[in-house]
Design a protein around this motif. Structure first.
Motif, short mmCIF file in Angstrom:
data_model
loop_
_atom_site.label_atom_id
_atom_site.label_comp_id
_atom_site.label_asym_id
_atom_site.label_seq_id
_atom_site.Cartn_x
_atom_site.Cartn_y
_atom_site.Cartn_z
N THR A 118 47.75 40.29 44.19
CA THR A 118 47.58 39.45 45.38
C THR A 118 46.67 40.13 46.41
O THR A 118 45.78 39.50 46.99
N GLN A 119 46.90 41.43 46.61
CA GLN A 119 46.08 42.19 47.55
C GLN A 119 44.62 42.15 47.14
O GLN A 119 43.72 41.95 47.95
N GLU A 120 44.41 42.35 45.83
CA GLU A 120 43.05 42.38 45.28
C GLU A 120 42.36 41.02 45.44
O GLU A 120 41.20 40.94 45.85
N VAL A 121 43.11 39.96 45.16
CA VAL A 121 42.53 38.62 45.26
C VAL A 121 42.21 38.30 46.73
O VAL A 121 41.14 37.77 47.04
N LEU A 122 43.13 38.65 47.63
CA LEU A 122 42.88 38.40 49.05
C LEU A 122 41.64 39.17 49.51
O LEU A 122 40.78 38.62 50.22
N ARG A 123 41.56 40.43 49.09
CA ARG A 123 40.42 41.27 49.48
C ARG A 123 39.12 40.64 49.01
O ARG A 123 38.16 40.48 49.78
N LYS A 124 39.08 40.25 47.75
CA LYS A 124 37.85 39.70 47.20
C LYS A 124 37.48 38.36 47.84
O LYS A 124 36.31 38.08 48.14
N ALA A 125 38.48 37.52 48.05
CA ALA A 125 38.23 36.21 48.65
C ALA A 125 37.71 36.37 50.07
O ALA A 125 36.78 35.66 50.49
N LEU A 126 38.28 37.32 50.82
CA LEU A 126 37.84 37.49 52.20
C LEU A 126 36.47 38.18 52.28
O LEU A 126 35.67 37.86 53.16
N ASP A 127 36.19 39.08 51.33
CA ASP A 127 34.85 39.67 51.28
C ASP A 127 33.81 38.57 51.02
O ASP A 127 32.74 38.55 51.63
N GLN A 128 34.14 37.66 50.11
CA GLN A 128 33.23 36.55 49.82
C GLN A 128 33.07 35.67 51.05
O GLN A 128 31.98 35.18 51.35
N SER A 129 34.16 35.50 51.76
CA SER A 129 34.15 34.69 52.96
C SER A 129 33.17 35.23 54.01
O SER A 129 32.49 34.48 54.71
N VAL A 130 33.12 36.56 54.09
CA VAL A 130 32.18 37.21 55.01
C VAL A 130 30.75 36.85 54.61
O VAL A 130 29.91 36.53 55.47
N LEU A 131 30.47 36.88 53.30
CA LEU A 131 29.12 36.54 52.83
C LEU A 131 28.78 35.09 53.16
O LEU A 131 27.67 34.78 53.62
N TRP A 132 29.74 34.18 52.94
CA TRP A 132 29.49 32.78 53.26
C TRP A 132 29.22 32.59 54.75
O TRP A 132 28.32 31.85 55.14
N ALA A 133 30.01 33.27 55.56
CA ALA A 133 29.82 33.15 57.01
C ALA A 133 28.42 33.60 57.40
O ALA A 133 27.74 32.97 58.21
N GLN A 142 25.83 33.43 55.63
CA GLN A 142 24.87 32.41 55.17
C GLN A 142 24.99 31.12 55.97
O GLN A 142 24.31 30.14 55.67
N GLY A 143 25.90 31.11 56.91
CA GLY A 143 26.09 29.92 57.72
C GLY A 143 26.90 28.83 57.03
O GLY A 143 26.91 27.68 57.45
N ARG A 144 27.59 29.20 55.96
CA ARG A 144 28.44 28.22 55.28
C ARG A 144 29.84 28.28 55.88
O ARG A 144 30.45 29.33 55.93
N THR A 145 30.34 27.14 56.29
CA THR A 145 31.72 27.11 56.79
C THR A 145 32.63 26.55 55.70
O THR A 145 32.72 25.35 55.50
N LEU A 146 33.24 27.47 54.98
CA LEU A 146 34.13 27.10 53.88
C LEU A 146 35.49 27.75 54.11
O LEU A 146 35.57 28.95 54.38
N THR A 147 36.53 26.97 53.98
CA THR A 147 37.87 27.55 53.97
C THR A 147 38.14 28.04 52.56
O THR A 147 37.84 27.35 51.59
#
Ligand code: C2E
Ligand code: CA
Ligand code: CA
Ligand code: CA
Length: 277
Positions: A90-105, A107-112
């Motif tokens: 769970t920690q690993e998945v959260l970490r990876k998902a939030l790291d990806q979220s930083v990349l999307w942000a 790029q100007g993508r607003t994705l939940t």
């Protein structure tokens, strides 16, 4: 030894002790998967049915196994649970998902981004704090994150569930009740919980295109959810007929192979770009 599941994947026969050696090897492999960065995430878009926009994605874990290739959750999650490694996953998945979220942000993508939580990872009372720390370390607002929980967790320990959900939601994180309709929770109970949406299980969505009674059940469940002030997400939308019916019934969001399978972040980027043109 492996057996087939409904989806045709092979799973380890994890409860069978006659295969102790194989089991031990698999446990060692699992630990390696975590330390050697073999777990990856695929993302499935979630469509806002009111306007056709992409409101977010669901992160789904895969194991890029060095010998066996890409493994799906039904091939290894039971084992992760039995090995006591769900917390680490769970920690690993959260970490990876939030790291990806930083990349999307960036790029100007607003994705939940929605992350699936097993009942066992929710037992952990420190989860709200740890998630909060992970968000602030990345300068992300809590509103980028949605957590998908299942009814069995809600029903197992109601007071604890309420406490943890209240703390998560107070920080701005959204809560989705996954596989809705397959458990035993009553709508009356759900009404009093701090949750944002219900995710109707795909077993209700699959038959709706060719079965009027199945479609009527979906329609009335959507109305019930709305009556309780909750959004409804339909998953397992595999064809245009179901998609159009869900729009007509006022369903809020949908996911399914008809729009896109879960895909790597790079492929999602192409998919999103193509969709805008
Ligand atoms: P889920 O959370 O109910 O996810 C939906 C599953 O249905 C996913 O399977 C997805 O690929 C699949 N799906 C999506 N759209 C369609 C469709 O239109 N038709 C069909 N036939 N299937 C569709 P997947 O990725 O194999 O995941 C299976 C389950 O594993 C998930 O069910 C979830 O319970 C669990 N899981 C996945 N990732 C994680 C994770 O990071 N942590 C935890 N704890 N569980 C996870
Ligand atoms: Ca889910
Ligand atoms: Ca589900
Ligand atoms: Ca499921």
């Amino acid at each position: 030894k492996a057996k087939s599941t409904h989806s045709g994947h092979h799973v380890y026969r994890s409860v069978d002790n006659r295969h102790g050696d194989a089991r031990l090897r698999t446990l060692q492999e699992l630990r390696l998967a975590l330390t050697e960065d073999q777990l990856i995430l695929h993302y499935q878009p979630k469509i806002n049915l009111k306007n056709g926009s992409v409101s977010g994605v669901e992160a789904l874990v895969r194991w890029q196994h060095p010998e066996r290739g890409l493994l799906f959750p039904d091939q290894f999650l039971t084992l992760v649970e039995e090995a006591g490694l769900m917390h680490a996953l769970t920690q690993e998945v959260l970490r990876k998902a939030l790291d990806q979220s930083v990349l999307w942000a960036a790029q100007g993508r607003t994705l939940t981004v929605a992350v699936n939580l097993s009942a066992s990872s929710l037992i952990d009372g420190d989860l709200p704090e740890r998630v909060g720390t992970m968000l602030s370390a990345r300068d992300l607002p809590a509103t980028v994150l949605m957590l998908e929980i299942t009814e069995d967790f809600l029903m197992a320990d109601r007071d604890r569930a309420r406490d943890i959900l209240t703390r998560l939601r107070a920080s701005g994180i959204k809560i989705s009740v996954d596989d809705f309709g397959t458990g035993y929770s009553s709508l009356a109970y759900l009404r009093d919980l701090p949750i944002d949406e219900l995710k109707l299980d795909q077993s209700f969505v699959f038959p709706m295109a060719d079965d009027a009674r199945a479609a009527a059940l979906v329609a009335s469940t959507i109305d019930l959810a709305h009556g309780l002030g909750l959004k409804m997400v339909a998953e397992g939308v595999e064809n245009g007929v179901s998609y159009d019916e869900l729009v007509r019934y006022g369903c809020d969001f949908a996911q399914g192979y008809f729009m896109s399978r879960p895909i790597p972040a790079a492929a999602l980027d192409d998919w999103l770009t193509a969709r805008l043109n």
